[in-house]
Design a protein around this motif. Structure first.
Motif, PDB file in Angstrom:
ATOM      1  N   LYS A   5       0.835  -1.211   0.000  1.00 11.91           N
ATOM      2  CA  LYS A   5       0.000   0.000   0.000  1.00 11.91           C
ATOM      3  C   LYS A   5       0.869   1.260   0.000  1.00 11.91           C
ATOM      4  O   LYS A   5       0.516   2.263  -0.623  1.00 11.91           O
ATOM      5  CB  LYS A   5      -0.963  -0.012   1.187  1.00 11.91           C
ATOM      6  N   ASN A   8       1.997   1.626  -3.621  1.00  6.71           N
ATOM      7  CA  ASN A   8       0.866   2.083  -4.423  1.00  6.71           C
ATOM      8  C   ASN A   8       0.628   3.586  -4.216  1.00  6.71           C
ATOM      9  O   ASN A   8       0.503   4.357  -5.170  1.00  6.71           O
ATOM     10  CB  ASN A   8      -0.363   1.270  -3.991  1.00  6.71           C
ATOM     11  N   LEU A   9       0.602   3.985  -2.955  1.00 10.64           N
ATOM     12  CA  LEU A   9       0.343   5.393  -2.639  1.00 10.64           C
ATOM     13  C   LEU A   9       1.493   6.283  -3.107  1.00 10.64           C
ATOM     14  O   LEU A   9       1.264   7.373  -3.648  1.00 10.64           O
ATOM     15  CB  LEU A   9       0.128   5.542  -1.119  1.00 10.64           C
ATOM     16  N   ALA A  12       1.242   6.825  -6.811  1.00 15.47           N
ATOM     17  CA  ALA A  12       0.118   7.723  -7.117  1.00 15.47           C
ATOM     18  C   ALA A  12       0.442   9.166  -6.759  1.00 15.47           C
ATOM     19  O   ALA A  12      -0.067  10.095  -7.392  1.00 15.47           O
ATOM     20  CB  ALA A  12      -1.134   7.265  -6.383  1.00 15.47           C
ATOM     21  N   GLN A  13       1.282   9.348  -5.753  1.00 16.17           N
ATOM     22  CA  GLN A  13       1.633  10.702  -5.325  1.00 16.17           C
ATOM     23  C   GLN A  13       2.715  11.332  -6.214  1.00 16.17           C
ATOM     24  O   GLN A  13       2.978  12.520  -6.120  1.00 16.17           O
ATOM     25  CB  GLN A  13       2.131  10.664  -3.873  1.00 16.17           C
ATOM     26  N   HIS A  15       2.726  11.435  -9.648  1.00 13.76           N
ATOM     27  CA  HIS A  15       2.089  12.155 -10.763  1.00 13.76           C
ATOM     28  C   HIS A  15       0.580  12.065 -10.588  1.00 13.76           C
ATOM     29  O   HIS A  15       0.088  11.152  -9.937  1.00 13.76           O
ATOM     30  CB  HIS A  15       2.437  11.519 -12.112  1.00 13.76           C
ATOM     31  N   THR A  16      -0.138  12.991 -11.211  1.00 17.48           N
ATOM     32  CA  THR A  16      -1.598  12.887 -11.191  1.00 17.48           C
ATOM     33  C   THR A  16      -2.056  11.936 -12.292  1.00 17.48           C
ATOM     34  O   THR A  16      -1.318  11.660 -13.241  1.00 17.48           O
ATOM     35  CB  THR A  16      -2.268  14.256 -11.391  1.00 17.48           C
ATOM     36  N   GLY A  17      -3.288  11.469 -12.175  1.00 17.27           N
ATOM     37  CA  GLY A  17      -3.888  10.612 -13.196  1.00 17.27           C
ATOM     38  C   GLY A  17      -3.524   9.151 -13.043  1.00 17.27           C
ATOM     39  O   GLY A  17      -2.746   8.771 -12.169  1.00 17.27           O
ATOM     40  N   GLN A  18      -4.106   8.348 -13.919  1.00 14.90           N
ATOM     41  CA  GLN A  18      -3.893   6.883 -13.855  1.00 14.90           C
ATOM     42  C   GLN A  18      -2.678   6.505 -14.705  1.00 14.90           C
ATOM     43  O   GLN A  18      -2.769   5.739 -15.653  1.00 14.90           O
ATOM     44  CB  GLN A  18      -5.155   6.174 -14.328  1.00 14.90           C
ATOM     45  N   PHE A  20       0.064   4.825 -14.000  1.00 12.35           N
ATOM     46  CA  PHE A  20       0.721   3.523 -13.836  1.00 12.35           C
ATOM     47  C   PHE A  20      -0.317   2.442 -13.523  1.00 12.35           C
ATOM     48  O   PHE A  20      -1.450   2.733 -13.132  1.00 12.35           O
ATOM     49  CB  PHE A  20       1.783   3.565 -12.722  1.00 12.35           C
ATOM     50  N   ILE A  59       6.719   9.597   2.741  1.00 17.36           N
ATOM     51  CA  ILE A  59       5.378   9.403   3.316  1.00 17.36           C
ATOM     52  C   ILE A  59       5.483   8.885   4.752  1.00 17.36           C
ATOM     53  O   ILE A  59       4.802   9.373   5.659  1.00 17.36           O
ATOM     54  CB  ILE A  59       4.563   8.427   2.436  1.00 17.36           C
ATOM     55  N   ALA A  62       6.647  11.612   7.039  1.00 15.17           N
ATOM     56  CA  ALA A  62       5.565  12.570   7.332  1.00 15.17           C
ATOM     57  C   ALA A  62       4.672  12.029   8.438  1.00 15.17           C
ATOM     58  O   ALA A  62       4.219  12.778   9.313  1.00 15.17           O
ATOM     59  CB  ALA A  62       4.762  12.834   6.065  1.00 15.17           C
TER      60      ALA A  62
ATOM     61  N   ASP B  74      -3.778   2.780  -7.229  1.00 16.25           N
ATOM     62  CA  ASP B  74      -4.089   4.135  -6.763  1.00 16.25           C
ATOM     63  C   ASP B  74      -3.907   5.141  -7.906  1.00 16.25           C
ATOM     64  O   ASP B  74      -3.113   4.922  -8.817  1.00 16.25           O
ATOM     65  CB  ASP B  74      -3.127   4.541  -5.638  1.00 16.25           C
ATOM     66  N   PHE B  75      -4.610   6.242  -7.809  1.00 19.61           N
ATOM     67  CA  PHE B  75      -4.310   7.372  -8.697  1.00 19.61           C
ATOM     68  C   PHE B  75      -4.644   8.672  -7.985  1.00 19.61           C
ATOM     69  O   PHE B  75      -5.469   8.696  -7.065  1.00 19.61           O
ATOM     70  CB  PHE B  75      -5.057   7.273 -10.040  1.00 19.61           C
ATOM     71  N   THR B  76      -3.996   9.727  -8.412  1.00 19.24           N
ATOM     72  CA  THR B  76      -4.171  11.025  -7.755  1.00 19.24           C
ATOM     73  C   THR B  76      -4.860  12.000  -8.699  1.00 19.24           C
ATOM     74  O   THR B  76      -4.562  12.031  -9.893  1.00 19.24           O
ATOM     75  CB  THR B  76      -2.793  11.569  -7.322  1.00 19.24           C
ATOM     76  N   ALA B  78      -8.352  14.015 -10.450  1.00 17.13           N
ATOM     77  CA  ALA B  78      -9.639  13.654 -11.046  1.00 17.13           C
ATOM     78  C   ALA B  78      -9.459  12.552 -12.085  1.00 17.13           C
ATOM     79  O   ALA B  78      -8.374  12.371 -12.633  1.00 17.13           O
ATOM     80  CB  ALA B  78     -10.269  14.887 -11.691  1.00 17.13           C
ATOM     81  N   PHE B 164      -2.161  11.292   6.417  1.00 16.48           N
ATOM     82  CA  PHE B 164      -3.059  10.759   5.396  1.00 16.48           C
ATOM     83  C   PHE B 164      -4.329  10.248   6.065  1.00 16.48           C
ATOM     84  O   PHE B 164      -4.273   9.404   6.963  1.00 16.48           O
ATOM     85  CB  PHE B 164      -2.386   9.609   4.635  1.00 16.48           C
TER      86      PHE B 164
END
Lengths: 93, 217
Positions: A5, A8-9, A12-13, A15-18, A20, A59, A62, B74-76, B78, B164
């Motif tokens: 996880k 994965n996070l 995702a952090q 870049h924006t969007g899907q 990968f 992460i 933080a 996961d995605f960030t 919209a 988070f």
């Protein structure tokens, strides 16, 4: 969170969007692993494992820093003379 | 004189009553061991009048399609629509009924016409606040040339413990798919804080879609 996880996070952090996803015919024990990352987006570039690990550590740091700051902030309030019930009422911890 | 044969004239119309019928009239006959054919017939009392009815008119009621898909990573930010990393649930223990939904570029196609219940659950997180995060279900009646919002729900995250903080959101709609070639659905998420991450996972459901066919259109 487990390591999958966090990975994965962290991705995702980055870049924006899907941008990968995970290989369908994956290798190793789990699908959600660095070796199974695929790019969905032509404009994205594959991050190095070191970059991903650095993001994961960021992460985790933080989270640790937040816990440390919470404890130190609570102590400072105590030093000012507030008791535990007052601190709980004020900031919820 | 003993009577060993009843001739037709001896039995007048409507003269055989229930009292004259043995209780084994059903259990004493050969069992049908598979589902009846549509034209197989049953006896029914229609307001006191004995009639026959075809099996096709009384069968049904079971679920013929129940399918579930999830986002696998996961995605960030919209997604309009959620178009990548969509997989049919396949973890040990998960199951579906009937033919599968199919998806292309986030547009879902139904395996059969009917009235469907569509559920969309997302889980998301941010190391900050986000004033709103919205789930949308959108439908098309013209194979994706235009889209209509059919369901929307919103939630928010107010950060807890300076870290988070996860949240989840549910939205649902009934959908009339009368034409599988043209009647489609897709899913969108819109977080006002674009640093919001929507969870996806290959091993279990975090953000996922459920399609259940309830009956005929």
């Amino acid at each position: 969170m487990n390591e999958q996880k966090y990975l994965n996070l962290a991705l995702a952090q980055m870049h924006t969007g899907q941008w990968f996803g995970w290989k369908k015919d994956y290798t190793g024990d789990v699908r959600m692993a660095y070796e199974n990352i695929i790019l969905n987006d032509d404009t994205a570039t594959m991050p190095s494992e070191a970059e991903v690990n650095a993001k994961i550590q960021q992460i985790k740091d933080a989270e640790t820093n937040a816990a440390t700051k919470k404890a130190s902030g609570k102590q400072k309030l105590k030093d000012l003379g507030l008791d535990d019930d007052e601190i709980q009422a004020l900031i919820g911890v | 004189m003993a009577i060993d044969k009843i001739t037709t004239p001896a039995v007048t119309d409507d003269s055989v009553t229930a009292a004259k019928i043995n209780n084994d009239i059903i259990s004493g006959t050969t069992a049908l061991t598979s589902e009846p054919a549509d034209t197989d017939e049953f006896l029914v009392s229609d307001a006191g009048t004995l009639k026959r009815i075809d099996y096709s008119l009384i069968k049904g009621g079971g679920i013929t399609v129940a399918d579930q898909w999830r986002v696998s990573a996961d995605f960030t930010g919209a997604a309009s629509p959620i178009s990548s990393n969509l997989e049919r649930v396949d973890t040990s223990g998960q199951g579906t009924i009937g033919s599968a939904m199919t998806v292309s570029s986030g547009v879902f196609t139904f395996p059969a016409t009917g009235i469907y219940k569509i559920e969309f659950i997302s889980q998301f997180t941010i190391n900050d606040n986000t004033r709103y995060y919205i789930n949308y279900i959108e439908s098309s009646r013209n194979n994706g040339s235009s889209w209509t919002q059919i369901s929307e729900n919103a939630s928010y995250i107010q950060q807890t413990d300076s870290n988070f903080t996860p949240q989840s959101l549910y939205t649902c709609s009934l959908f009339d798919c009368a034409d599988t070639s043209n009647h489609k659905v897709r899913f969108r998420v819109l977080p006002v804080n674009t640093n919001t991450t929507t969870y996806g996972n290959t091993a279990h459901n975090e953000t996922f879609f459920t399609f259940i066919r309830l009956g005929d259109t």
